[in-house]
Design a protein around this motif. Structure first.
Motif, PDB file in Angstrom:
ATOM      1  N   ARG A  87      -9.150   3.981  -3.583  1.00 45.72           N
ATOM      2  CA  ARG A  87     -10.181   4.725  -4.305  1.00 45.72           C
ATOM      3  C   ARG A  87      -9.623   5.157  -5.647  1.00 45.72           C
ATOM      4  N   THR A 141       3.931  -3.128  -3.488  1.00 52.93           N
ATOM      5  CA  THR A 141       5.023  -3.184  -4.464  1.00 52.93           C
ATOM      6  C   THR A 141       4.541  -3.230  -5.908  1.00 52.93           C
ATOM      7  N   GLY A 142       3.259  -2.991  -6.123  1.00 50.94           N
ATOM      8  CA  GLY A 142       2.767  -2.773  -7.488  1.00 50.94           C
ATOM      9  C   GLY A 142       2.555  -4.031  -8.307  1.00 50.94           C
TER      10      GLY A 142
END
Ligand code: N01
Length: 584
Positions: A68, A390-391
């Motif tokens: 979100r 892990t982005g």
């Protein structure tokens, strides 16, 4: 087995070749959608290419449980259309991903945008043809088209970072990445699950994954600060009140450094007594979310002030987490808010569950995978599924994936090897008629993204409209102005504590990347004012080729709603530095 999202089915289409457009836009997230709308309003022909099977960008891909927004829904929305603002209803204070995706789809339908978008199509190359002064754009579906303008709407956090763990291919369980989540969802019931990472994506998804999984192992390299969201349903009365005041709210938000309105305390953190300070922190904690950073005026600029917030947040963790060893591991020691502050719903509480384990990999990293799981320091962790939280290769990662060639065969990848170089984060020298929405060197991720996007798109549309109107061929920044801007972005960043830690803001999360503070931290209104000024001065710092009689046409009007009034009361030291620093 690595699991990637299914795509919505689109009927196959013939490759598009030898077609000329006024503009090609890469990406159909919030940036690409609004760019398409603005360029069509100018009467231009536009093709948008989108890798995903639908619109929404980030919100199309990030479907992990609990995803979100961390900016309140009423402000995380387009402001360009009053009708849209008034008719859309948000259900929660922080909108969940499915609702934001629904909103993106609603916008695409309302403005009839899909007819100019080719989905499931990845742009693989864009090359400037100096002879013909056009961009040649090619895709993985065989399209080869040309366009006068090329606009990159590729997003700041879109290129998933999948660390190359040894023997990952031997693992027989499922591997997911939060940023490329399967559309049909994942049922972890009865499974032993591992989550790698403890950034925003992990912090949002871990409480929900824990609800399903038989066991959950969280592999933590660096603990993160997180403030509770206290998410709630939004009632109509509240929404109607905001809607009645929308123009005023938006105008005030644009005057703030973050481009977002929230309560802000003008006091420095060390001014009040310890007791008063604690009371103020409690008040801001009770409001929750990113506005916690507004508890005191100097939290991101003064180490001693910052430490008071850090210790307050650590005490909250110690209060929530029952096992003292786990609590200790979850307590960050770095600067509060230096990495992007996380916003959670029950993250720390999850570690009180008996089936949830925290594994510290700060000193002994993941050694390797094996058939049944992960090996760390000689210990085997048996897992059915592993979630990579892990982005991303932030800000420049999506550019790196496309072979972009400017004048004299210059590759963007080579030009940016030591860090991104842009003028105002809008464009880069040697790449004529090439624009980037929320590019590095603009406030982008440090302001509310949709606000940043709209300001960039309006600037670009005004610029492109002007170039078309005067019949010029190309526009690109000069090296001199660009260098000055790059230096300015770096200088201003040094004022903030945010430049001091190893975050994705500085590219430190990806091995081998140069350490450069990429977003512009001088504040949204200061930045917007600079963009307006550049335009009002006839695109100061840009070279325009093919102007009639070689003369500038000085009076160009920027889109009126970006006439921002800087809120002087909430100026940060970075804003002050940005205002005072000499820029050409
Ligand atoms: O990614 P991150 P993210 N071995 O980079 C760890 C936005 N966003 O997807 O800190 C082990 O923050 C890494 O560890 P470390 C938001 O702007 C917003 O969570 O580098 N661990 C870290 O813990 C956010 O900031 C929302 O030591 C490894 C984690 O993986 C941005 O997106 C929701 C590793 C990555 O955290 C990125 O968030 C989600 C390795 N080799 C995202 N490599 C909203 O709320 C990396 N890690 C709107």
């Amino acid at each position: 087995m690595v699991v990637i999202p299914d795509k919505e089915k689109h009927s196959s289409r013939p490759a598009e070749v030898n077609t000329h457009f006024d503009a090609v836009v890469v990406g159909a997230g919030f940036g690409g959608l609004y760019m398409l709308h603005r360029l069509r309003e100018l009467g231009l022909s536009v093709r948008v290419y989108e890798t995903g099977g639908g619109v929404g960008g980030t919100w199309y891909w990030n479907r992990y449980p609990g995803a979100r927004c961390d900016v309140e829904s009423m402000q995380y929305s387009y402001s360009f259309s009053e009708a849209l603002e008034q008719e859309w209803e948000w259900s929660e204070k922080y909108a969940p991903q499915p609702e934001i995706l629904q909103y993106a789809n609603y916008v695409a339908s309302k403005f009839d945008l899909r007819k100019d978008i080719f989905f499931e199509t990845r742009v693989i190359a864009a090359a400037f043809d100096e002879g013909r002064q056009v961009w040649h754009i090619s895709t993985d579906k065989g399209d080869i088209v040309e366009a006068q303008f090329c606009v990159m709407a590729v997003g700041c956090l879109s290129a998933a970072n999948r660390p190359n763990f040894e023997r990952l291919d031997m693992f027989t369980g499922e591997v997911y990445h939060t940023g490329e989540w399967p559309h049909e969802g994942v049922d972890f019931t009865g499974q032993n699950v591992g989550v790698i990472g403890t950034g925003s994506s992990a912090i949002q998804s871990i409480p929900l994954i824990a609800k399903q999984a038989k066991s959950l192992s969280v592999f933590q390299r660096t603990p993160n600060y997180s403030v509770p969201a206290w998410n709630t349903k939004l009632d109509s009365e509240y929404q109607n009140r905001i809607k009645a005041e929308y123009p005023d709210l938006r105008a005030k938000a644009r005057g703030r450094p973050s481009g977002v309105m929230f309560p802000f305390n003008f006091q420095p953190a060390l001014d009040p007594s310890d007791k008063e300070r604690a009371t103020i922190y409690e008040e801001f904690w009770a409001r929750g979310g990113l506005p916690f950073l507004g508890a005191f005026s100097d939290l991101l600029f003064d180490s001693a002030a910052n430490e008071t917030a850090a210790e307050f947040a650590r005490n909250k963790i110690r209060e929530i987490v029952k096992d003292p060893e786990t609590a200790k591991l979850l307590c960050p020691s770095n600067v509060f808010g230096c990495k992007r502050l996380c916003v959670d719903s029950g993250y720390f509480q999850t570690f009180n569950e008996p089936h949830v384990n925290l594994i510290d990999i700060s000193k002994k990293p993941i050694e390797r995978f094996y058939g049944a799981g992960i090996v760390i320091n000689g210990t085997n962790y048996e897992l059915d599924a592993v979630v990579f939280a892990t982005g991303f290769a932030a800000m420049t990662g999506s550019f790196d994936k496309i072979n972009i060639t400017g004048r004299n065969g210059l590759k963007l990848l080579d030009k940016w090897r030591a860090g991104p170089r842009t003028y105002l984060g809008l464009s880069t020298s040697g790449f004529p008629n090439f624009f980037m929405i929320t590019g590095p060197g603009s406030p982008s991720v440090l302001a509310s993204m949709i606000q940043s996007i709209e300001q960039h798109v309006d600037w670009m549309a005004d610029c492109i409209g002007h170039i078309k109107k005067i019949g010029a061929r190309t526009i690109e920044p000069t090296e001199e102005y660009e260098s000055d801007w790059v230096e300015h972005v770096t200088e201003v960043s040094k004022v903030s504590l945010r430049s001091t830690c190893s975050s994705w803001y500085v590219g430190a999360n990806i091995e081998g990347r140069p350490r450069v503070f990429m977003p512009y931290i001088g504040g949204f209104p200061v930045y917007v004012d600079r963009c307006n000024d550049v335009m009002s001065k006839g695109f100061e710092g840009f070279l325009i080729d093919g102007e009639p009689d070689g003369k500038r046409i000085p009076k160009i009007k920027y889109t009126e709603r970006w006439r921002v009034v800087l809120d002087k009361d909430v100026m940060s030291p970075a804003d002050v530095a940005a205002l005072n620093a000499p820029v050409l």
